[in-house]
Design a protein around this motif. Structure first.
Motif, PDB file in Angstrom:
ATOM      1  N   GLY A  43      13.218 -30.021 -19.469  1.00  0.00           N
ATOM      2  CA  GLY A  43      12.536 -30.559 -20.632  1.00  0.00           C
ATOM      3  C   GLY A  43      11.453 -29.669 -21.191  1.00  0.00           C
ATOM      4  N   MET A  44      11.185 -28.531 -20.545  1.00  0.00           N
ATOM      5  CA  MET A  44      10.169 -27.635 -21.064  1.00  0.00           C
ATOM      6  C   MET A  44      10.717 -26.851 -22.244  1.00  0.00           C
ATOM      7  SD  MET A  44       8.031 -26.206 -17.793  1.00  0.00           S
ATOM      8  CE  MET A  44       6.739 -25.648 -18.900  1.00  0.00           C
ATOM      9  N   SER A  45       9.807 -26.184 -22.973  1.00  0.00           N
ATOM     10  CA  SER A  45      10.189 -25.434 -24.157  1.00  0.00           C
ATOM     11  C   SER A  45      11.258 -24.402 -23.818  1.00  0.00           C
ATOM     12  CB  SER A  45       8.965 -24.746 -24.765  1.00  0.00           C
ATOM     13  OG  SER A  45       9.340 -23.898 -25.810  1.00  0.00           O
ATOM     14  N   GLN A  46      12.172 -24.195 -24.739  1.00  0.00           N
ATOM     15  CA  GLN A  46      13.253 -23.247 -24.514  1.00  0.00           C
ATOM     16  C   GLN A  46      12.713 -21.831 -24.331  1.00  0.00           C
ATOM     17  OE1 GLN A  46      16.280 -24.202 -24.027  1.00  0.00           O
ATOM     18  NE2 GLN A  46      17.233 -22.174 -23.782  1.00  0.00           N
ATOM     19  N   MET A  47      11.627 -21.494 -25.037  1.00  0.00           N
ATOM     20  CA  MET A  47      11.052 -20.163 -24.908  1.00  0.00           C
ATOM     21  C   MET A  47      10.465 -19.946 -23.515  1.00  0.00           C
ATOM     22  SD  MET A  47       9.188 -19.634 -28.600  1.00  0.00           S
ATOM     23  CE  MET A  47       8.849 -17.912 -28.223  1.00  0.00           C
ATOM     24  N   ILE A  48       9.956 -21.010 -22.902  1.00  0.00           N
ATOM     25  CA  ILE A  48       9.446 -20.890 -21.544  1.00  0.00           C
ATOM     26  C   ILE A  48      10.587 -20.830 -20.552  1.00  0.00           C
ATOM     27  CG2 ILE A  48       8.053 -22.036 -19.783  1.00  0.00           C
ATOM     28  CD1 ILE A  48       6.351 -23.189 -21.994  1.00  0.00           C
ATOM     29  N   ALA A  49      11.572 -21.685 -20.740  1.00  0.00           N
ATOM     30  CA  ALA A  49      12.699 -21.719 -19.810  1.00  0.00           C
ATOM     31  C   ALA A  49      13.474 -20.417 -19.818  1.00  0.00           C
ATOM     32  CB  ALA A  49      13.615 -22.893 -20.149  1.00  0.00           C
ATOM     33  N   THR A  50      13.580 -19.759 -20.959  1.00  0.00           N
ATOM     34  CA  THR A  50      14.319 -18.491 -21.057  1.00  0.00           C
ATOM     35  C   THR A  50      13.425 -17.277 -20.879  1.00  0.00           C
ATOM     36  OG1 THR A  50      14.029 -18.540 -23.469  1.00  0.00           O
ATOM     37  CG2 THR A  50      16.046 -19.510 -22.572  1.00  0.00           C
ATOM     38  N   GLN A  51      12.171 -17.483 -20.477  1.00  0.00           N
ATOM     39  CA  GLN A  51      11.231 -16.404 -20.205  1.00  0.00           C
ATOM     40  C   GLN A  51      10.886 -15.577 -21.436  1.00  0.00           C
ATOM     41  OE1 GLN A  51       9.663 -15.705 -17.181  1.00  0.00           O
ATOM     42  NE2 GLN A  51      10.505 -17.688 -16.584  1.00  0.00           N
ATOM     43  N   GLN A  52      11.043 -16.144 -22.641  1.00  0.00           N
ATOM     44  CA  GLN A  52      10.596 -15.435 -23.831  1.00  0.00           C
ATOM     45  C   GLN A  52       9.064 -15.378 -23.876  1.00  0.00           C
ATOM     46  OE1 GLN A  52      12.468 -16.716 -27.476  1.00  0.00           O
ATOM     47  NE2 GLN A  52      14.354 -17.312 -26.415  1.00  0.00           N
ATOM     48  N   VAL A  53       8.430 -16.378 -23.323  1.00  0.00           N
ATOM     49  CA  VAL A  53       6.995 -16.348 -23.090  1.00  0.00           C
ATOM     50  C   VAL A  53       6.782 -15.913 -21.647  1.00  0.00           C
ATOM     51  CG1 VAL A  53       4.869 -17.708 -23.067  1.00  0.00           C
ATOM     52  CG2 VAL A  53       6.651 -18.200 -24.749  1.00  0.00           C
ATOM     53  N   PRO A  54       5.851 -14.989 -21.373  1.00  0.00           N
ATOM     54  CA  PRO A  54       5.667 -14.507 -19.997  1.00  0.00           C
ATOM     55  C   PRO A  54       5.449 -15.644 -19.020  1.00  0.00           C
ATOM     56  CG  PRO A  54       4.391 -13.182 -21.539  1.00  0.00           C
ATOM     57  CD  PRO A  54       4.958 -14.329 -22.326  1.00  0.00           C
ATOM     58  N   GLY A  55       6.244 -15.640 -17.948  1.00  0.00           N
ATOM     59  CA  GLY A  55       6.123 -16.710 -16.966  1.00  0.00           C
ATOM     60  C   GLY A  55       4.764 -16.749 -16.296  1.00  0.00           C
ATOM     61  N   LEU A  56       4.180 -15.567 -16.034  1.00  0.00           N
ATOM     62  CA  LEU A  56       2.868 -15.530 -15.407  1.00  0.00           C
ATOM     63  C   LEU A  56       1.794 -16.105 -16.327  1.00  0.00           C
ATOM     64  CD1 LEU A  56       1.323 -14.651 -12.892  1.00  0.00           C
ATOM     65  CD2 LEU A  56       1.008 -12.398 -13.947  1.00  0.00           C
ATOM     66  N   ALA A  57       1.903 -15.835 -17.624  1.00  0.00           N
ATOM     67  CA  ALA A  57       0.943 -16.405 -18.578  1.00  0.00           C
ATOM     68  C   ALA A  57       1.064 -17.925 -18.617  1.00  0.00           C
ATOM     69  CB  ALA A  57       1.167 -15.808 -19.964  1.00  0.00           C
ATOM     70  N   VAL A  58       2.285 -18.437 -18.526  1.00  0.00           N
ATOM     71  CA  VAL A  58       2.497 -19.891 -18.516  1.00  0.00           C
ATOM     72  C   VAL A  58       1.879 -20.509 -17.266  1.00  0.00           C
ATOM     73  CG1 VAL A  58       4.232 -21.696 -18.439  1.00  0.00           C
ATOM     74  CG2 VAL A  58       4.566 -19.726 -19.926  1.00  0.00           C
ATOM     75  N   GLN A  59       2.069 -19.875 -16.114  1.00  0.00           N
ATOM     76  CA  GLN A  59       1.487 -20.390 -14.883  1.00  0.00           C
ATOM     77  C   GLN A  59      -0.031 -20.449 -14.970  1.00  0.00           C
ATOM     78  OE1 GLN A  59       2.919 -17.966 -11.671  1.00  0.00           O
ATOM     79  NE2 GLN A  59       5.066 -18.251 -12.225  1.00  0.00           N
ATOM     80  N   MET A  60      -0.640 -19.366 -15.463  1.00  0.00           N
ATOM     81  CA  MET A  60      -2.097 -19.346 -15.579  1.00  0.00           C
ATOM     82  C   MET A  60      -2.585 -20.358 -16.617  1.00  0.00           C
ATOM     83  SD  MET A  60      -2.911 -17.102 -13.327  1.00  0.00           S
ATOM     84  CE  MET A  60      -1.425 -17.546 -12.405  1.00  0.00           C
ATOM     85  N   ALA A  61      -1.820 -20.557 -17.693  1.00  0.00           N
ATOM     86  CA  ALA A  61      -2.215 -21.525 -18.720  1.00  0.00           C
ATOM     87  C   ALA A  61      -2.191 -22.944 -18.163  1.00  0.00           C
ATOM     88  CB  ALA A  61      -1.291 -21.411 -19.926  1.00  0.00           C
ATOM     89  N   VAL A  62      -1.204 -23.269 -17.326  1.00  0.00           N
ATOM     90  CA  VAL A  62      -1.162 -24.593 -16.702  1.00  0.00           C
ATOM     91  C   VAL A  62      -2.351 -24.773 -15.764  1.00  0.00           C
ATOM     92  CG1 VAL A  62       0.183 -26.112 -15.217  1.00  0.00           C
ATOM     93  CG2 VAL A  62       1.338 -24.734 -16.928  1.00  0.00           C
ATOM     94  N   MET A  63      -2.727 -23.711 -15.048  1.00  0.00           N
ATOM     95  CA  MET A  63      -3.914 -23.787 -14.185  1.00  0.00           C
ATOM     96  C   MET A  63      -5.165 -24.076 -15.001  1.00  0.00           C
ATOM     97  SD  MET A  63      -3.418 -20.723 -11.421  1.00  0.00           S
ATOM     98  CE  MET A  63      -1.996 -20.653 -10.329  1.00  0.00           C
ATOM     99  N   VAL A  64      -5.299 -23.419 -16.141  1.00  0.00           N
ATOM    100  CA  VAL A  64      -6.469 -23.644 -16.981  1.00  0.00           C
ATOM    101  C   VAL A  64      -6.488 -25.074 -17.494  1.00  0.00           C
ATOM    102  CG1 VAL A  64      -7.613 -22.972 -19.127  1.00  0.00           C
ATOM    103  CG2 VAL A  64      -6.663 -21.220 -17.625  1.00  0.00           C
ATOM    104  N   LEU A  65      -5.338 -25.583 -17.924  1.00  0.00           N
ATOM    105  CA  LEU A  65      -5.268 -26.962 -18.403  1.00  0.00           C
ATOM    106  C   LEU A  65      -5.619 -27.954 -17.300  1.00  0.00           C
ATOM    107  CD1 LEU A  65      -2.023 -26.864 -20.590  1.00  0.00           C
ATOM    108  CD2 LEU A  65      -4.400 -26.848 -21.369  1.00  0.00           C
TER     109      LEU A  65
END
Length: 328
Positions: free
Chosen positions: A279-301
């Motif tokens: 159910g996550m964004s297609q850009m995240i699931a396909t790694q179009q957005v850096p996976g490490l940046a997504v992990q750190m962004a979830v930590m910040v949230l």
């Protein structure tokens, strides 16, 4: 030589010696103390002050350094993360693409709402039960307060274990329910003991005068005891809220539906399993957005609510915890 001769010649006796025949010795001159420091503490030396400053600086760097790296990495693009070989320390380009994808109304947004609701409902429920239990145990004349207190103390050192707890939770029908994240950890005996000690420190004269005026136990609790215990109530509320907000273990055990996962489960799925939940964004699931940046962004949230609430409660920490732990 007499005192008159000493005065006439301008000579004075050495400190600690007699001023003259038959006269007591004058005491040595004591160094002046800072009136703002307790009498049992010596004035710190320059070396001691320097060591204290270096220690505090090291502690601040140890706390703020990882937080800086997490925030900078979450705001970096793929090229910057690739050039840095992972975590980014010095920012080059700033992009909010990871946050935009996470907050686009998908799984992370739903998980954040679930965590927020669980935290609010759980904190209100836990504080209600803890305050009522602590107030009842703080009244010497209450029914069976000593046996109940002993039972609570026993549960601090002995527990049934994970398997009996799981069988109990599933046996009463809480499997795959939001209540499975609230009820198993709704009560903390330590928090009840802190509240009880604080309630016992309330002046008996106030309670006695309220009873003479016709006030019952509910009015005494709501109008006298709780207003005088704002500090400890604020601290214990923060403890419960942080516990519910950071909870993931109960969700991992009892929740099979990924749509009911809290934010911490999404973070675990991204960081530990290195995979995007359904159910996550297609850009995240396909790694179009850096996976490490997504992990750190979830930590910040996940850190934002605690960072926002803590400054409002921090001033009550010393008074609430020390008074509740010492008095009574």
């Amino acid at each position: 030589m007499s005192v008159t001769d000493l005065r006439r010649t301008g000579k004075a006796a050495a400190p600690g010696t007699a001023d003259g025949p038959g006269l007591p010795a004058s005491p040595p001159r004591q160094p002046r103390r800072n009136p703002g420091r307790p009498v049992w503490e010596e004035d710190p030396s320059p070396v001691g002050q320097g060591l204290k400053g270096l220690t505090l600086l090291g502690v601040c760097l140890a706390i703020l350094g990882p937080l800086w790296v997490v925030i900078v990495t979450s705001l970096s693009d793929r090229r910057t993360i690739t050039e840095a070989g992972g975590l980014v320390v010095i920012p080059r380009t700033v992009t909010f693409q990871a946050y935009e994808e996470l907050l686009s109304g998908g799984t992370v947004t739903r998980a954040a709402i679930v965590s927020l609701l669980v935290t609010l409902v759980g904190t209100v429920l836990s504080m209600t039960v803890s305050v009522l239990c602590a107030y009842g145990l703080s009244r010497p004349g209450s029914f069976a307060h000593r046996p109940i207190l002993m039972v609570l103390l026993i549960t601090m050192f002995f527990s049934a274990g994970l398997i009996p707890t799981y069988l109990l939770v599933t046996g009463i029908g809480l499997q795959d329910s939001y209540w499975a994240m609230i009820l198993p950890s709704a009560i903390s005996v330590f928090n009840i003991l802190v509240l009880r000690a604080f309630f016992m420190s309330t002046a008996p004269e106030l309670i006695d005068s309220a009873r003479i005026d016709g006030a019952g136990e509910w009015r005494i609790l709501l109008r006298i005891v709780m207003p005088l215990s704002k500090a400890v109530i604020a601290v214990i509320s923060l403890f419960y809220a942080v516990g519910y907000w950071s909870q993931w273990f109960n969700a991992m055990i009892y929740l099979n539906d990924a749509e009911k996962w809290p934010l911490q489960m999404i973070l675990r799925q991204l960081v530990i399993k290195q995979q995007a939940p359904q159910g996550m964004s297609q850009m995240i699931a396909t790694q179009q957005v850096p996976g490490l940046a997504v992990q750190m962004a979830v930590m910040v949230l996940a850190l934002i609510p605690v960072v926002i609430v803590y400054p409002f409660v921090q001033k009550h920490f010393t008074k609430g915890m020390l008074t509740g732990a010492i008095k009574g």
